[in-house]
Structure formats: C-alpha cells, structure tokens
Design an enzyme around this catalytic site. Structure first.
Site, PDB file in Angstrom:
ATOM      1  N   ASP A 218      -8.900  -4.516  -6.665  1.00 16.39           N
ATOM      2  CA  ASP A 218      -8.549  -3.541  -5.634  1.00 16.39           C
ATOM      3  C   ASP A 218      -9.350  -2.258  -5.838  1.00 16.39           C
ATOM      4  O   ASP A 218      -9.092  -1.490  -6.765  1.00 16.39           O
ATOM      5  CB  ASP A 218      -7.041  -3.249  -5.702  1.00 16.39           C
ATOM      6  CG  ASP A 218      -6.518  -2.500  -4.485  1.00 16.39           C
ATOM      7  OD1 ASP A 218      -7.318  -1.804  -3.835  1.00 16.39           O
ATOM      8  OD2 ASP A 218      -5.312  -2.606  -4.204  1.00 16.39           O
TER       9      ASP A 218
ATOM     10  N   HIS B 288      -7.615  -5.002  -2.086  1.00 16.48           N
ATOM     11  CA  HIS B 288      -6.373  -4.438  -1.561  1.00 16.48           C
ATOM     12  C   HIS B 288      -5.728  -5.362  -0.525  1.00 16.48           C
ATOM     13  O   HIS B 288      -4.514  -5.343  -0.340  1.00 16.48           O
ATOM     14  CB  HIS B 288      -6.682  -3.079  -0.935  1.00 16.48           C
ATOM     15  CG  HIS B 288      -5.475  -2.231  -0.690  1.00 16.48           C
ATOM     16  ND1 HIS B 288      -4.596  -1.862  -1.686  1.00 16.48           N
ATOM     17  CD2 HIS B 288      -4.999  -1.654   0.455  1.00 16.48           C
ATOM     18  CE1 HIS B 288      -3.635  -1.108  -1.178  1.00 16.48           C
ATOM     19  NE2 HIS B 288      -3.853  -0.971   0.110  1.00 16.48           N
TER      20      HIS B 288
ATOM     21  N   SER C 266       0.844  -1.187   0.000  1.00 13.27           N
ATOM     22  CA  SER C 266       0.000   0.000   0.000  1.00 13.27           C
ATOM     23  C   SER C 266       0.890   1.252   0.000  1.00 13.27           C
ATOM     24  O   SER C 266       1.667   1.438  -0.936  1.00 13.27           O
ATOM     25  CB  SER C 266      -0.971  -0.028   1.178  1.00 13.27           C
ATOM     26  OG  SER C 266      -1.988   0.932   1.044  1.00 13.27           O
TER      27      SER C 266
END
Length: 733
Positions: A678, A710, A603
């Site tokens: 995602d 994600h 991330s």
C-alpha cells in the site's frame, strides 16, 4: 485520500458493450454469493462509454470483433446509425504480427489523425505510462510517436496536428510527425526532477498526472517542474524474491518538506524556457494551470501550504510576470476548484464556499466579481459548463437535499433556475461540446444505472444502455431496497442514513446490525444512487439475517461548509461521536439486537472503524478496519494538513485524532486488514496499531495481503477478501 476514480472519458474498458441491444440479453438471476459478486461477471454493468465529436453531432466508441481487436465506430447522435471508422485488425505496427489494442484515443483537431495509447502500465493509481501511435486515416498508416526506448506518458497533438508532445523519464519531448524528428524540451529530468508529470502527493491529492499544456497556437508548452529532492523516500517491502527488495516512494508525511514547484513555458522554435513568477513563498502548491484563452497568458491556481488561501493568477508567457486576479480564502480550508473560462477568455466561472455553500460565481477576466450565479442555500456538486449561445449554466446540486443529484440549469444572469432531470435519484451528465445533447447516467438506491441520450432540456432522444442484464438479475433477487431515515447525533443534529433489511424482515424479531462507514471530509455514503458490488454484498449479508446500515456523520458533504468543516483540526472527534450515537440509537430500535452491532470501513472508513471501536466502550461487539490510517502523522502532507495543519501547529489535535491513542481500550472483536504494498496508507499504520494492541495485551485478528496496494485487488483477491469479511462477521457478530 479518496476512493479510486474512473479514467478519462477516452479510456474504455476491454469488456465494453456497444449499445443497449447487447445489454438486453441474459438469463435467470444467479444466487447472491461472494463468488457471484466478486468472482464472476454475473452482476457487471453493460454501460457504454462515448467520446463526443467537436460539433456534437456524433460520438465515437469502441467495439470488439471476433478476434478481440478494437474497432472504432462513429455513431450519429440522433439516429444511432453506426459507421466503421477504423478496423482494429489494421493496427499492426511495423515488424509485428498482431494488432495493438486501443486503450485510449484522441483525434487531431481536424479529425484526420488518431493518437492511440496502448501497452499501458500502472503508475500508482492508474495506467498512465505506455506506448503511443498515430494513425493516419488518409494514408492508413500506423506510426509510433517515438522510436526510442522507454514508456511515454500523456501524449497530445499540437493544435495544428503536426506535432505530438509527451513525457518520458521525467522529461518533455516533441515529435515532428512529418519527419519523425524527436526533440527534447527539457533535459534535467531524473529521480529528483520531474518535468511534465507529477510526484506522488500531487497525483494522489490534487489529481494531477498530465502536467503540461499546449498553447493555442502550438508555439509554446507550459509545464510543471517538481523538485522532490527534499522528500525522503518511504520504503515498501517486496518479499517475492529470495532476498526481499525495498521499493522507495517519495512520500511527504504531514509536516515534512514537499516538492519545490515551478511553472515553465518553453518555446518550441528556440527551446528557450521562461519561468513564471510564483512569488516569494516557495512552500506552495500549484493545483491547476493552463493557457488562458490566448497564446500569451497562462492562468494558474496557487495554494498556500495551509490550504486556506487559493489565488488565481494570470501570467505573461513570454516574461513570466504574474499578478493575482482573484482570491478564495477561509479560516479553515478551501477546496482547489478551477476556473471555467467562457466568452473567449473574457470571463470565468468559479465555485466557492465563501457564502457558506458551494456556489457558482461569475468573474471578469481581471478578477472583478460580476455576480453569484446560483442562489445559495444548497451546495453545487458538479459544474458541467456553459451553453454560451443560450447563456445557460448546467450543474448538479443538492437543491432537493443531500441525497439527490438532479441535473439543473440556470442563466448566467442568475435567473431561470430549473430542473432538467425529472426523475429523483442520481444523474451524471456528459454534455457534447455544444451543450445541445448529453448522455444521462441515472440510478437510484437499489436500482442499477441506465444511460440515455437527451437534449439539453432533458427530453429523451433515445436509450443508450438499458443495463438490462444487471437490472433483471437484481430484480429477480427480490431484494428490499434501502430505506432512508434520519438518525439523531449526540447534539441533536439529524444525520442521513440508509438501512438494508432482509427481504423476509419481521419487525417482531431482532437482528444483528452492521454499520458501514467512510465519514471523511466532504464524502458521502448515503445517497440515492446505485451502490455497485459492495451494495450487493451488503444485501447478501441481509439474506444471511443481518441488518446493514450507513450513516453520514458530521464532516460529510452536500450540507454546506459549516457542517463539513466542523471537524477542522479535530479529525475523528465528531465523526466517531456520531457513529457511536448512531449505534446507540439503532440499539434502541425494537428490531435490533443491541449487543450484536458491528462496524466496518476502508481507508478513511478503516480509520473510523478502528478509532470508533476503541472509543465506543463496548457499544460495538465487532469492528473490521481495512487499510486504516491509525495516526495522521503517518499520512501525506496535502490531505492531512488541509484538515489538521501540521503536527507542529496542532500537536494535541494529532494525538486526540489518532486511533493509536486508544489501543488499550479495545473491547470486543477486531479484525485488521492491510496490503503490504500500500503506497497510499502505508502498512506502517497497521504495524503501529498492532504494537499498541499487543502492548496492551489485547487480542485481535489480522489478515495481511502481501504486496497488494490500497485497493487490495487483482486476480481472486477481492473474492478472497470479501470471503474473509463474511466468514469473520458470521463468527463474531
């Protein structure tokens, strides 16, 4: 952008174990492998989850009978004596054969009824849609909140327990429990208009899902109304069918329009809605809202689009007239804290960085400042609340440095600051409503968490969960605990770091090094706390002969506003420089092989791993980037603009910050990993980076996880993912 969060305190995992006794069972330790960490339950925690009674004398918790039904128990807080309140086997809906499972629950104010959430489905990050039932303890009867089709969300009892309000299909409803009559409070909900819940970006960045509130007298409901018609859909591609399907997500990218927000107050008796005056500027956020201790006034926090000015408003629920009573402003950004009302709504506490550190301030209801409650010089990290009889505030803070999380207390008058917890490390508290008792969850680096019940002064009442199975398994591995150290940054600032060494570490030898990074604003990876499954994987790599380290770069948290906000308008500039400086510092240690240093992150950490690798000039041999933002123009409004303003305001900053800008500088091995489903950091980010790398004729590795979000999880996905990481690192590092 933030790591996944646990659900509310009433949410209980299906594998919950009741009490410390079960946690004490277990055998010899399994080997530390990707499979045992990610594919089995060998290293799972045995912690308990409790829901306090209103008087603080007891709590409730779930257990599972031999058939798997969820039984509800009342537990005396001081003695631990259990009393069965509800047999899960009795929760059989009319016309059904099997009982429902209790996923979440909530008592009515008098304790005579239980609101049960079951059959849940995921909405973005959490399972927030499902079916609600009401259980009457006296009648021993299970009744659905609604008999109409469609999932319900965020059902809540009215204060008198006679009604239940909920959201369905973006509209608010209320059910009269005595008759089952269901009334729509709004009727305009559709694809564009959202009542009583939130759009994607409010949920992700402001943590707003449940977006309606009962008045204290039960006569009104205040709610958010979001009009997202100006937000263009971003299409995810689902390729699981013969012809692929487009999945639209209303996702506002940096600099594009947001939802238009309104706050309504509807009277149940008449259905009349009053709209709060939010001011002339329509390009705002309402981050939080509730009734301000009375049925006649609500409070709300209004945040401007640039997010450098937060205003606390009081509004008349009948007329909609509103006034600003307090303002929190900064030249960079302000965090969207909420007031904690005390003294029957006559005063409130608020956390602000106005003096350079996050501190607790006491205000009168009219917004006049009474005093700063905490002394300054270190950050308050969590404000738990106030024992109003003793006039004492409970909080955690970085008083012992950014690595520690001690539980503290201080008088409302600002005197008597003291530690409640005695042990160094990380403490998380769950106080009972009277602030006489709390559940302490305590851990240290390399030491799994344990739970205990304590009095407000920190004295032990009894243990709740020793987490003995996990603790014994970890102890049997004979691991070296992480070592904490200081690493100099490029300008001489000392950065906090931890280092994991192989248990047979020989200082005369050299080892390859893998750096783990997150690095985003206000975050931390370097704390004296248990690191869970990822920590065990890092230890597994150490067993394979690697050193593993993590460094908290400038911009991270618990070191004051100046340290955190240095990165404003220039995400990546200082963070990447610090990670490169850290790699060079480690390369100078006698026990590190200088040409075998790698970097990995997920991330924001994936953004850091990719951007830093591309700028490092060969300092890193390899980098592994998972679900990275590669250009902040592609990320959402609230998060991105908080730190970067809009692309129109800060074009040069966006170009400098983008990993895409440096794709032609790749040296070394690079693995890019992303899920095509995602909804948070879109796969588009990786596609753009792939295009740039290919155009620059750079070779790299790629792994795509079809339709994964994600989190890249579900089934055997995590085991497969970390198996990929392990094999790739062994090959290239």
């Amino acid at each position: 952008m933030r790591p996944p969060r646990v659900g509310p305190c009433v949410a209980l995992a299906a594998a919950l174990l009741f009490g410390a006794g079960l946690a004490a069972q277990g055998g010899s330790s399994p080997p530390l492998t990707v499979h045992t960490i990610w594919g089995t339950s060998a290293f799972t925690s045995d912690l308990v989850s409790v829901v306090w009674s209103s008087d603080g004398k007891a709590y409730t918790a779930l257990d599972h009978d031999s058939s798997g039904a969820t039984d509800l128990y009342r537990v005396d807080a001081l003695t631990g004596k259990r009393e069965l309140l509800l047999r899960g086997a009795d929760l059989v809906p009319a016309g059904a054969r099997r009982p429902i499972a209790i996923e979440e629950y909530r008592f009515s104010s008098d304790g005579s009824q239980l609101l049960i959430f079951t059959n849940s489905v995921r909405v973005w990050r959490r399972n927030t849609a499902g079916t609600f039932y009401v259980w009457s303890f006296a009648a021993k009867r299970l009744t659905p909140v609604s008999g109409k089709p469609g999932y319900q969300m965020f059902a809540k009892f009215s204060p008198d327990g006679r009604k239940v309000a909920f959201v369905r299909d973006h509209n608010l409803y209320v059910t009269e429990l005595a008759t089952g009559a269901e009334t729509a409070l709004t009727s305009d909900g559709n694809e564009n208009i959202i009542n009583g819940t939130s759009d994607w970006v409010y949920e992700e960045e402001l943590d707003l899902r449940d977006a309606f509130r009962w008045s204290p007298d039960g006569r009104r409901i205040a709610f958010w109304r979001l009009d997202q018609s100006a937000i263009r859909p971003f299409y995810l591609l689902n390729g699981d069918s013969l012809y692929s399907q487009l999945v639209p997500v209303r996702y506002p990218k940096a600099g594009t329009p947001n939802s238009q927000v309104r706050i309504g107050v509807v009277e149940l008796a008449t259905g009349r809605a009053t709209w709060i005056d939010l001011g002339s500027d329509k390009d705002i956020y309402v981050a939080a809202m509730d009734f301000a201790g009375t049925p006649d006034e609500i409070w709300l926090t209004r945040l401007n689009r640039r997010q450098n000015r937060l205003e606390l408003l009081l509004a008349n629920a009948a007329t909609g007239a509103a006034r600003v009573i307090m303002t929190d402003a900064d030249s960079t950004w302000v965090d969207a804290h909420e007031p904690q009302w005390i003294d029957g709504g006559r005063q409130f506490l608020f956390v602000s960085e106005r003096d350079g550190y996050a501190q607790v301030y006491l205000f009168q209801r009219d917004g006049s400042l009474v005093r700063r409650v905490t002394p300054g010089g270190w950050d308050v990290l969590q404000l738990y609340g106030v024992d109003e009889r003793a006039h004492v505030v409970y909080l955690t803070g970085a008083i012992d440095g950014p690595l520690e999380r001690p539980l503290l207390r201080v008088g409302l008058d600002g005197t008597g600051l003291a530690h409640v917890s005695a042990e160094r490390g990380t403490h998380e508290a769950e106080f009972d409503p009277t602030f006489q008792l709390y559940v302490d969850t305590y851990s240290r680096a390399g030491v799994p968490p344990v739970e205990s019940l304590r009095r407000a002064d920190g004295t032990l009442v009894r243990g709740l969960a020793a987490n003995a199975t996990l603790a014994r398994a970890v102890e049997a591995l004979g691991l070296r605990p992480p070592e904490f150290l200081k690493v100099p940054a490029a300008d001489g600032v000392e950065l906090n770091a931890w280092l994991i060494k192989p248990k047979d570490f020989d200082p005369a030898k050299r080892y390859p090094l893998l750096l783990f990074v997150y690095g985003g604003p206000g975050s931390q990876t370097v704390t004296d706390a248990w690191g869970g499954a990822q920590y065990l994987w890092h230890q597994m790599l150490a067993q394979e002969g690697y050193l593993v380290a993590s460094v908290d770069n400038r911009g991270t948290g618990a070191r004051g506003a100046r340290f955190k906000k240095l990165t404003y308008l220039h995400l990546g500039r200082y963070e990447s420089a610090d990670q490169i400086a850290a790699a060079r510092w480690f390369a100078g240690r006698s026990y590190v092989t200088p040409d075998r240093i790698g970097l990995w992150g997920w991330s924001y950490g994936g953004y850091m791993a990719s951007r830093t690798m591309l700028l490092s000039g060969g300092v890193f041999r390899a980098a592994l980037a998972v679900s990275p933002v590669t250009d902040w123009r592609l990320y959402d409004t609230i998060y991105t603009e908080r730190y970067m303003r809009t692309p129109e305001d800060n074009a040069a900053g966006y170009t400098e910050s983008a990993a895409l800008s440096y794709a032609d500088s790749l040296r070394g091995s690079f693995l890019l990993v992303h899920g095509t489903g995602d909804d948070n950091v879109h796969f588009q980010n990786s596609i753009r980076l792939i295009e740039r790398l290919e155009a620059a004729n750079k070779q790299f590795d790629l792994r795509i996880y079809p339709n994964k979000t994600h989190a890249i999880a579900g089934g055997t996905t995590r085991e497969n993912l970390y198996g990929l990481f392990t094999a790739w690192l062994k090959r290239v590092l």
